[in-house]
Design a protein around this motif. Sequence first.
Motif, mmCIF file in Angstrom:
data_model
loop_
_atom_site.group_PDB
_atom_site.id
_atom_site.type_symbol
_atom_site.label_atom_id
_atom_site.label_comp_id
_atom_site.label_asym_id
_atom_site.label_seq_id
_atom_site.Cartn_x
_atom_site.Cartn_y
_atom_site.Cartn_z
ATOM 1 N N ARG A 45 0.588 3.310 -3.125
ATOM 2 C CA ARG A 45 -0.342 2.713 -4.085
ATOM 3 C C ARG A 45 -1.099 3.813 -4.829
ATOM 4 N N THR A 65 -2.901 3.070 1.770
ATOM 5 C CA THR A 65 -2.280 3.717 0.605
ATOM 6 C C THR A 65 -0.832 3.304 0.403
ATOM 7 N N ASP A 111 -9.422 1.796 -1.914
ATOM 8 C CA ASP A 111 -7.974 1.964 -1.882
ATOM 9 C C ASP A 111 -7.346 1.335 -0.648
ATOM 10 N N SER A 115 1.682 0.203 -0.253
ATOM 11 C CA SER A 115 1.666 -1.188 -0.714
ATOM 12 C C SER A 115 2.623 -2.022 0.103
#
Length: 1208
Positions: free
Chosen positions: A185, A177, A174, A179
């Motif tokens: 995200r 987190t 990931d 974006s």
Amino acid sequence: MALGEMDGAASEPEEGGSQEPGVISARNILESFTESQEVGGLIGNLKGVFGDLVTREMTVEKFIGIMDKYQEQPHLLDRHLEWMMNSLLAIVRDNGSPPPLVHLAFKFLYIITKVRGYKRFLPLFPHEVGDLQPVLDMLVDQNPKDSETWETRYMLLLWLSMICLIPFDLARFDGNTISEEGHARVPTMDRILKIAKCYLVVSDKARDAAAVLVSKFIVRPDVRQKRMPDFLDWTLSMLSKSSFQTMEGTVVMNGMLQALAQLFKHGKREDCLPYAATVLECLDNCKLSESNQMVLRKLGMKLVQRLGLTFVKPKVAKWRYQRGCRSLAANLQAQSSVVQNQMITVAANEADEEEEYDIPGEIENVVEQLLVGLKDKDTIVRWSAAKGIGRITGRLPKELADDVIGSLLDCFSFQETDNAWHGGCLALAELGRRGLLLPSRISDVVPVILKALTYDEKRGACSVGSNVRDAACYVCWAFARAYDPAELIPFISQISSALVIAAVFDRDVNCRRAASAAFQENVGRQGTFPHGIDILTAADYFAVGNRVNCYLTISVYIAGFPEYTQPMIDHLVNMKINHWDSVIRELSTKALHNLTQRAPEYMANVVLPRLLPLSVGTDLHTRHGAILACAEITHALCKLAEENNRSITYYFNEKSLEGLKQIHQELCSRQLYRGLGGELMRPAGGWQWLINDSLRSLPLVSSAARQHIKESAVSALAALCNEYYINENGEADPALQDELVTQYVSELQNTEEMIRCGFSRALGALPRFLLKGRLQQVLEGLKKVTLISPADVSFAEARRDALIAIAKVCQTIGVNGEGTQEEYVCKDNVTQIYATLLSGMTDYTTDSRGDVGGWVREAAMTSLMEVTLLLVQNEAELINANICKQIMCWLAQQSAEKIDKFRAHAGSVFLTLLHFDHPPVPHIPHREELERIFPRSEKETLNWNAASEAFPRITQLLGLPTYQYYVLLGLSVSVGGLTETTLRYSAQSLFDYMKKIQNDSSAMESFCETLLKVFEDNLRNDRVSVPLLTMLDQMLANGCFDIFTMQENQPFAVKLFTLCKEEIKRSKDIRKLRSSIGVFCGLIQFQGDMREKVLFQLFLLLCHPFPVIRKTTASQVYEMLITYSDVVDPAIMDEVMTILSDTNWEAELPVVREKRNCLCDLMKVPKPQLVSKVKYGNLLLRVFSKKQSNDQLFHQIYGVVLDFFIDS
């Protein structure tokens, strides 16, 4: 066997009563994947073909065709799977591949997966860390509702399920987190879960792949901790909210059940156990057993057994039975005495203490649901339940397992349905195969299996139970593999006999083959079946495919081994002679006849006394089968007594003989010959009263049974006469002969057609001593039957049987040229016989059944052949040239006609007479030319049924003057017919012949004279004249008469025009009128006064009372003027064509007549004039003054009206 566990699982279709064509099918056994290079080429060319729809479809179809060849041997693809996958995934991974090409590559992958199965294919998917994001992105880009690209989604989900196995925490993928756009995200774990949930509720194949994805993804340690409870809550809530009564609910429930079943299958027990009880409760609330959806019930059964396996510890039961030596070679070499002494103990001593542990209460619920599932109406659900019973029982303590087996045996009661019996057999086979059915229980199970091997329950007009018998064979097959020979020794005799009986006498081919395979397995694994190898050689998988062969041949061989003789006879008597299928009953009685030689004393002393009470019992099927069996056994015992020079009383005691004599009297007194039962009972009896009564009762029985009763009665009559009506001098009693023959001849004029049929055939079956001195009376009576009168014009079957009988009588009575006509076929009656038979060749009667006269013609052809060959072999001089000419000419005509069946029969008879040489048939016209056209080498190979083979040969007979008229008459019906294939090949053959004689004026004149003769002889005979007009239209259009077209007033054209005009006069036949229009248009090509006459006739038809005829005439005249442009002055051509094309010829007659008259003026053709009304007014008064029916009145008025327009 059951669900493909053994060879021969597929039930092959049985056609007809006793024949089973096609049961032996050839299978292609492949050795390797020979098309690997071709497949490589197809995959390599995908980039070049995906853009063109046609090429793409052709490539896909070719690939599917190659792959489908390996459906039965998919393992041959294993070595090639990897390179095929890599080649296709290379296209997918190429960023430059457009979406259609990617979809095409995934489609190819799916086709391979379909053949080999996804489980074998799955590990080959690349599953590197770097594959996760691209596959996820591709899945996100897919449209779940796009029906064209479901293969892509299916394969991507499978690929993702493999990638999910990477041993890294998904949180590491990931990263940040947040974006780049500032939005949070979605974690990879949630993205995958969202995709899985999305595709679990779709209706296409992607749902199955989503369930696989769930089973791999949810059980990951990181996902299990964070998402498993939530996912289970979601699935259970979806299940609770959905209803199987709606399509949407069914789709959702399917996906949820698949996901749960896969999850509990692949998940660890300790991870799933906390949720198992909740899932089971939710599943109970769904009440899937009430659903009509077979797939949902099957998935429910699958999930129930997985839950049950979760509740109990995964351990192998120590108490289970384990067989020791499993060597086939050792079993085959072992002698029975050695086997009996060889005792293999159970793997663990049954007395050993078992590990104590508690069995959850839910197990009882699970087992109960599985036992109920064994009774489900669908096989696939029962099979799933049977496997569940086997798996769960293997984890239970011995006592509980024995309780399960006890409950399972309750399925085998006759209160239960065939579904319960089938499911119970499947479960027993599973338990036996897994060693969970201990030897102590075999004594309880074997009687049940023996009953299942003969299970057959009447259900309406048929029966159920073939699946039960098939599954019982599977149980025997499983037991052969599971148990040591010593355990089954006490039951060997019963099992071997039951399997032999099923392999030979079962009604269904799949059951016979299953029994044969089970017998083979027992011979190989157990080595204790008596005469096992010998029986297998005779009754192998392919030999038992033919039911008649099994009953009448293989059974006799097997009964030669004393261990099987009595059980086979008892089975036929107890189970088969009362079978619901009459074919099985009749085959069984014939089998008893053949088996009598193996045990004559048993048949006479035990079987026959048992059958006699049944032969006069209340049940129709039993009564029918018992009487037939008594007859067959009695016949066989009489033959045995005769062969061994013994008295008949050697086998029959007084009680048996008296019982046989009483059958007929008992049936008569109880009136059991009447009603529906009489149809079955009549063929089984045999005295003179019964024979006569049966023949008189033919109109009362159903058409299906009529022929069988008639044949049985005629056969019985011949046997009765030969046995009882002949004295020591070989002659008949005059009084008896007079009574019998006179009675039978008088019945030939009965008003019922079927009675005429029966007594005609009966006369044909009489022996010579009864016909002697009465021949002329019999022939005259049969001749009257063949005559057509208004009262019996539809009695085609009676005429057919009379012609057949005449030939039989001639064969029976014999030939003597100088003999008397009362005792022989001689010079005084041979002409009369041939005249009667030849008259049958002209029978073209039609009714609601079609061309029923064809039956008469077919019988006439056969009888002519039989009588002619009889005379040729005895006194050929009785056949004169005129008779032989008529026979061959009529056969030639029939060989050129349109109905394949009758054409083929005529052709066969024609060639038989032509090539017969013991001695040759005399006076055959043009024998040398015929033998050149029909060489002896092609007598058997020429396919007269095929128009493409028959017509090119038969049209060559047009060059032989004797045959020309008759062949042309037959061709007229074929060329002008409606059957496309017959029309095409007959017309082409005729045109080819016409081309050959185009430059031979004498041949053309001869042909045209014959053609006009055919037309003239069949004027107003619509059967010939209508297709003849169609043929003439085609011949004129194809330029067959071009040699005459330049001659002024050519006689052929003038005569043809006159005949056509006469043929359609006052006709209301649309097809005839349309065909005549084509002929008139074709005649325009002839020079002289013909053109004006033709145009006048066509202009008359332009004002015909029928609008469709007016329209057709205008259309064809238009085409005629385009084809023959010299008919009209070019200056007025455009105006004429405009009138023809623009006028509504279906308008009212005054409007049409005005346009027609305009055409007459333009083309200088006299206008048709209405004839004086005075003449027709008087006729109309005469018509109306007569008190006639409305129909007659219409016809006369119509004729008057038509004369106004057609008479000139």
